[in-house]
Design a protein around this motif. Structure first.
Motif, PDB file in Angstrom:
ATOM      1  N   ASN A  31       0.870  -1.113  -0.109  1.00 11.59           N
ATOM      2  CA  ASN A  31      -0.052  -0.005   0.135  1.00 11.59           C
ATOM      3  C   ASN A  31       0.772   1.329  -0.023  1.00 11.59           C
ATOM      4  O   ASN A  31       0.526   2.280  -0.503  1.00 11.59           O
ATOM      5  N   ILE A  47       1.915   1.860  -3.697  1.00  7.46           N
ATOM      6  CA  ILE A  47       0.675   2.197  -4.406  1.00  7.46           C
ATOM      7  C   ILE A  47       0.578   3.848  -4.107  1.00  7.46           C
ATOM      8  O   ILE A  47       0.495   4.509  -5.104  1.00  7.46           O
ATOM      9  N   SER A  69       1.112   6.494  -6.864  1.00 10.12           N
ATOM     10  CA  SER A  69       0.052   7.194  -7.526  1.00 10.12           C
ATOM     11  C   SER A  69       0.015   8.708  -7.051  1.00 10.12           C
ATOM     12  O   SER A  69      -0.278   9.566  -7.920  1.00 10.12           O
ATOM     13  N   LEU A 121       1.098   0.285 -11.536  1.00 11.63           N
ATOM     14  CA  LEU A 121       0.139   0.609 -10.227  1.00 11.63           C
ATOM     15  C   LEU A 121      -1.009  -0.732 -10.333  1.00 11.63           C
ATOM     16  O   LEU A 121      -1.516  -0.957  -9.279  1.00 11.63           O
ATOM     17  N   GLN A 122      -1.417  -0.976 -11.635  1.00 10.65           N
ATOM     18  CA  GLN A 122      -2.531  -1.976 -11.443  1.00 10.65           C
ATOM     19  C   GLN A 122      -1.893  -3.358 -10.804  1.00 10.65           C
ATOM     20  O   GLN A 122      -2.677  -3.872 -10.169  1.00 10.65           O
ATOM     21  N   ASN A 170      -1.898  -3.206  -7.234  1.00 13.72           N
ATOM     22  CA  ASN A 170      -3.377  -3.234  -6.814  1.00 13.72           C
ATOM     23  C   ASN A 170      -3.521  -4.615  -6.620  1.00 13.72           C
ATOM     24  O   ASN A 170      -4.194  -5.256  -5.598  1.00 13.72           O
ATOM     25  N   ALA A 176      -1.979  -6.116  -3.736  1.00 12.37           N
ATOM     26  CA  ALA A 176      -2.719  -5.770  -2.557  1.00 12.37           C
ATOM     27  C   ALA A 176      -3.924  -6.737  -2.255  1.00 12.37           C
ATOM     28  O   ALA A 176      -3.912  -6.939  -0.913  1.00 12.37           O
TER      29      ALA A 176
END
Lengths: 158, 349
Positions: free
Chosen positions: A10, A13, A17, A37-38, A41, A44
């Motif tokens: 996290n 991320i 971002s 980023l994807q 995610n 995560a």
């Protein structure tokens, strides 16, 4: 000896971002960052620490602990060595690792209290064993840790 | 008009506070201190370090004032910084003591406070000193002119010697309390308090180190102001001269060997400036202190112990909500330093 996986992913991320992507201007680079980023995610939502890494750490500790009873012969009232038999889950392995480290830490305090009936040689032998235990634990942890890039992390040159 | 510039940002994540809010609070505070309205211009944040947040700005006063147009530096001890919670006091104490000693160059301290109502965190405001930092964590240490090497290395030893030659006086802590003072024990007690709040589980090597360090601390030959992080990277260089010693956040009264050992740890590449032998020789000549091998052995272990602790602080700070991912990366160093500490302990226990 690291942050929790959830916090790390996290954090990565958030950094990407909020701190990196707003400063990207080249469309292709922005798209690449968006794909990273994807992926983060996804991690995560699904990732957990590899139990093999934890199991390897526990093996090293168990091997060291197995040498302790011989070392402790004829020592009065030394705390008994814990039995570590976790199931294969990451949580149980982590708990066993912490239990082993807590036990060895308690030996330091046990020695510090000034035990009667322990010779200087015995005291020294246990302390050396504790240092060796720590060395072995750190060594296996290093095998699963990327090399630090402190130079890059602190470089302010333009 | 207030202008915000955010340039040369390495990791803005260290900036836990909204820049506009900080500037507006700084304007309110400085207006009150100077008894005239002021504006802040050209605010630049610098993010090389992982601890205190540093910003540089220009003061514009509405009325004629000595500070009008001056470039100042604000340091803010973010509650999410590496070694939080912070106090401005150690840095302020050191800057006040050394303000009268030009041989120990420090920025001029203008204001400081631990009152969270002012900026939201402890802070210091100082003059800006000309110069650039070196970086001990990159090959070549960022030295722009290699011809300056010997000069800066010699000054690095001389400044530390001068620092440790200063008597901090009776009114600065208990520097001259009666009897032998075992400064190593004081340091271990202080770090163990942090450890108890940082570590989520026991670390046997840390426990063993703390036990050994508490039992073997040498009595300090002289109690001095110890910088606590005296190394390449924590001073400014301009035109081949050290113009200011920075980052006094770990300053305390202690044993001079603590700074010597810290400055000589291999990862901060002192030998890129001066050999260890020359460093010790110049230091002794300037400080009037004899460097004791037994004390150096003790403080080398304290140095490794501190390195473990500081990097453990990175893990703890990030886990508790710190926004700078670099703090988590510092945690990668913990097993390395634990290994070195364990090896060192094996030789002495």
């Amino acid at each position: 000896m690291s942050n929790s996986l959830n916090r790390l992913v996290n954090g990565a991320i958030a950094t990407l971002s909020h701190e990196v992507m707003p400063h990207l201007s080249e469309p292709a680079v922005k798209a690449s960052a968006a794909s990273v980023l994807q992926v983060l995610n996804l991690l995560a939502l699904r990732a957990a620490w590899n139990p093999d890494c934890l199991a390897a750490q526990l093996t090293v500790r168990s091997r060291a602990l197995s040498r302790l009873p011989t070392l402790m012969k004829r020592m009065p009232a030394i705390p008994p060595v814990p039995t570590l038999r976790p199931d294969g889950s990451s949580a149980a392995l982590q708990q066993a690792l912490d239990e082993a480290d807590a036990y060895v830490s308690s030996l330091v305090r046990w020695l510090d209290i000034g035990r009667i009936g322990i010779t200087t040689e015995q005291r020294t032998a246990i302390k050396r064993w504790i240092a060796g235990y720590g060395k072995a634990a750190a060594s296996i942890e290093l095998e699963y840790t990327p090399r630090s890039q402190l130079g890059a992390l602190t470089d302010t040159s333009v | 008009m207030t202008i915000f510039h955010e340039k040369r940002v390495v990791s803005p994540a260290t900036w836990d506070f909204d820049v506009a809010t900080i500037v507006s609070r700084l304007e309110a505070y400085l207006s009150a201190q100077l008894a005239c309205p002021i504006q802040i211009e050209d605010f630049v944040r610098l993010t090389g370090g992982l601890s205190w947040i540093t910003g540089i700005f220009v003061v514009r006063t509405a009325l004629p004032h000595d500070l009008n147009g001056r470039v100042l530096v604000v340091k803010i001890g973010s509650p999410r910084g590496l070694m939080a919670p912070y106090s401005a006091e150690p840095q302020a104490m050191a800057m006040r003591i050394f303000a009268d000693y030009p041989e120990v160059p420090v920025p001029n301290l203008l204001w400081c406070s631990d009152d969270l109502a002012i900026l939201g965190a402890p802070f210091l405001i100082t003059s800006k000193v000309e110069g650039a930092e070196l970086n001990p964590f990159v090959p070549g240490i960022g030295l722009r002119n290699p011809g300056d090497r010997d000069n800066i290395g010699s000054q690095f030893a001389d400044v530390l010697g001068a620092m440790h030659a200063v008597d901090p006086g009776d009114d600065h802590g208990q520097a001259r309390s009666g009897g032998a003072r075992y400064c190593g024990v004081e340091q271990v007690d202080s770090w163990q308090r942090r450890y108890e709040s940082w570590a989520s589980k026991p670390y046997p090597v840390i426990e063993l180190a703390a036990s050994w360090l508490r039992r073997h601390s040498p009595a300090a030959a002289r109690v001095v102001v110890v910088h606590g992080d005296y190394r390449i990277g924590n001073f400014l260089v301009h035109a081949g001269r050290i113009t200011a010693v920075l980052d006094w956040e770990m300053a305390h009264f202690g044993d001079p060997h603590e700074d010597l050992s810290w400055a000589m740890m291999p990862e901060v590449r002192l030998t890129e400036l001066i050999s260890h032998g020359d460093f010790i020789a110049r230091y002794q000549a300037r400080s009037g202190l004899q460097v004791l091998p037994e004390s150096m052995r003790y403080y080398r272990i304290l140095t490794l112990y501190k390195l473990v602790m500081i990097n453990l602080g990175g893990i703890a700070g990030f886990e508790r909500g710190g926004q700078d991912l670099r703090m988590a990366c510092m945690g990668f160093l913990v097993p390395l330093y634990l290994m070195r500490l364990a090896r060192a302990l094996e030789e002495v226990v």
